[in-house]
Design an enzyme around this catalytic site. Structure first.
Site, PDB file in Angstrom:
ATOM      1  N   LYS A 121       0.820  -1.222   0.000  1.00 26.76           N
ATOM      2  CA  LYS A 121       0.000   0.000   0.000  1.00 26.76           C
ATOM      3  C   LYS A 121       0.849   1.264   0.000  1.00 26.76           C
ATOM      4  CE  LYS A 121      -2.312  -1.208   3.739  1.00 26.76           C
ATOM      5  NZ  LYS A 121      -1.950  -2.631   3.916  1.00 26.76           N
ATOM      6  N   THR A 122       1.836   1.309   0.880  1.00 23.37           N
ATOM      7  CA  THR A 122       2.630   2.533   1.010  1.00 23.37           C
ATOM      8  C   THR A 122       3.372   2.847  -0.279  1.00 23.37           C
ATOM      9  OG1 THR A 122       2.892   2.260   3.398  1.00 23.37           O
ATOM     10  CG2 THR A 122       4.523   3.615   2.284  1.00 23.37           C
ATOM     11  N   GLU A 165      -3.724   5.614   1.614  1.00 27.53           N
ATOM     12  CA  GLU A 165      -3.717   4.211   1.984  1.00 27.53           C
ATOM     13  C   GLU A 165      -5.047   3.864   2.639  1.00 27.53           C
ATOM     14  OE1 GLU A 165      -0.510   2.343   3.995  1.00 27.53           O
ATOM     15  OE2 GLU A 165       0.947   3.824   3.293  1.00 27.53           O
TER      16      GLU A 165
END
Length: 467
Positions: A121-122, A165
């Protein structure tokens, strides 16, 4: 456009303001003009960055830190009910807002892209933030890691796009209503909150149900969990589903990923045309993240070739295979990987870029619950290294679980033929690595805890080794 400050958040107080998710929301509110205050357990570069924006940050938690005129208290799922500031808020009738609700409020009136998945995600959120910025779109964003400096995990932009996110760990991603949702993968994790894969699927189905009518779901065509989720949400006819990956039936198909040292070159097929672009991080895992980011931008109507070029501006995010430095001929790289899939992806990426160099890993397990469930898989991942050192479990928000220690991982890695050294004392690691390593080696500090602090210490010790 969204209001400059959501109602009831003009004077917010954040408990744990220095955390990755909390600090981003605090930063955006401060940039929108809110009078931000909060507390954290210790000083940090992130705390300093917030103070530089005008936020009031107390160190330690105490009822008196909660200002008399606070309009709300913002918390994450990690804040315990007996926190004195939370108790004071209840006693004074001050509204308590969960981090996810605060972030959802910041997205109101904008076109949100929410990035979900068990891992990646990051990186994917960062790729979108950087590439959209390079195209002059001035997005707002909230990321779980710093791009290039402490406090660079979030920004209030003047553009219409908000990239964030979407955290599944506590089901907080159910609060968002994205125009475009990305789902990178679906695996069993966060064992304190999910008892089975069925619960994971149900949670992700709820997230997909939050995508705005007329919006787009971008989802992996390769990951088994993602493919199953795609099957489960097939009845959602008011959104477009775009798949990406190596699979022959992918809508955006990855044709080739060529290693280029600590970078790679990706070739995809999109709408009947081939497109090649650079990704400034190594490995197929990160190349696929970039393809997901590109597909999301295209879903918002952006030209694919412009996005592909802009993605080349992304140079990484802190703790995601970040080169810490080199000393005595040894490179030290920091990896945030803590789930077995992430660990495997990072080790395979480094192996592909290592050009025959030995890979040494200093691994710190993260959470007792994750270790209890995934110790065997972690050990199998560590066997991909030439040698590894395993530290004690970083507990984060959890209490110990009887019988759950790093020994579970060490035994699993040893059974797979790994060269494993247990070490309980982090202070001993620099000397240990100085003794194990030789010129040409690559050292990875790996884990989501404070193992990241070891990189500079290892480099300092290596620099003294040959002096």
């Amino acid at each position: 456009m969204a209001p400059s400050i959501p109602s009831a958040m003009e004077r917010p107080h954040f408990i744990g303001i220095g955390g990755a998710g909390m600090s981003g929301i605090a930063k955006i509110l401060a940039q929108r003009g809110a009078s931000v205050a909060g507390s954290d357990s210790r000083e940090s570069p992130t705390v300093k960055a917030l103070r530089d924006l005008g936020a009031t940050v107390h160190i330690g938690h105490a009822a008196e830190h909660l200002a008399a005129d606070a309009t709300c208290v913002v918390v994450s799922s990690a804040i315990r009910q007996d926190n004195p500031e939370l108790v004071a808020a209840a006693g004074r009738g001050i509204p308590v807002v969960h981090r996810s609700d605060a972030l959802a409020a910041l997205m109101d009136g904008l076109s949100p892209i929410a990035v979900a998945g068990t891992h990646g995600k990051t990186t994917t959120t960062s790729m979108l933030a950087v590439s959209l910025g390079a195209l002059g779109l001035d997005p707002s964003y909230a990321i779980g890691g710093d791009l290039d400096a402490p406090g660079s995990n979030a920004r209030h932009g003047e553009g219409e796009i908000f990239v964030a996110e979407a955290d599944e760990s506590d089901r907080s991603f159910h609060k968002y209503a994205p125009q475009v949702a990305i789902i990178l993968n679906v695996e069993l994790d966060h064992h304190a909150n999910y008892a089975s894969m069925d619960e994971i699927y149900e949670s992700f189905e709820t997230f997909v149900g939050r995508v705005r009518p007329g919006g787009t779901l971008v989802i992996s065509a390769d990951h088994p969990g993602a493919r199953e989720l795609t099957r489960r949400v097939a009845g959602r006819h008011d959104i477009e589903v775009v798949t990406y990956g190596d699979a022959e039936d992918a809508d955006v198909r990855v044709l080739k990923v060529n290693p280029r040292g600590l970078a790679s070159e990706v070739t995809i097929a999109l709408n009947g045309k081939m497109l090649t672009f650079a990704v400034s991080v190594p490995g197929c895992h990160y190349a696929h993240n970039a393809v997901a980011a590109l597909a999301a931008g295209v879903a918002l109507g952006l030209p694919a070739h412009n996005l592909a070029s802009a993605l080349g501006k992304y140079t990484g995010v802190k703790r995601r295979l970040q080169l810490q430095g080199e000393a005595a001929g040894v490179q030290v790289i920091d990896s945030y990987a803590h789930h077995p899939t992430e660990m495997t992806a990072d080790l395979e990426a480094i192996r592909g870029a290592a050009d025959g160099s030995r890979i040494l890993v200093v691994f710190q397990p993260h959470l007792f619950s994750r270790t209890q469930e995934l110790a065997a898989e972690m050990g199998e991942a560590l066997a991909l290294a030439d040698a590894c050192v395993v530290l004690d479990i970083y507990p984060a928000r959890e209490d110990p679980i009887p019988g759950v220690t790093s020994a579970l991982i060490i035994d699993a890695a040893t059974a797979k033929g790994a060269d494993v050294t247990p070490e309980h004392d982090m202070a001993a690691i620099p000397d240990l690595i100085a003794g194990m390593s030789k010129p040409g080696d690559l050292v990875l500090t790996m884990g989501a805890g404070d193992v990241t602090d070891l990189g500079p210490r290892i480099l300092e010790r290596l620099a003294r080794r040959d002096s």
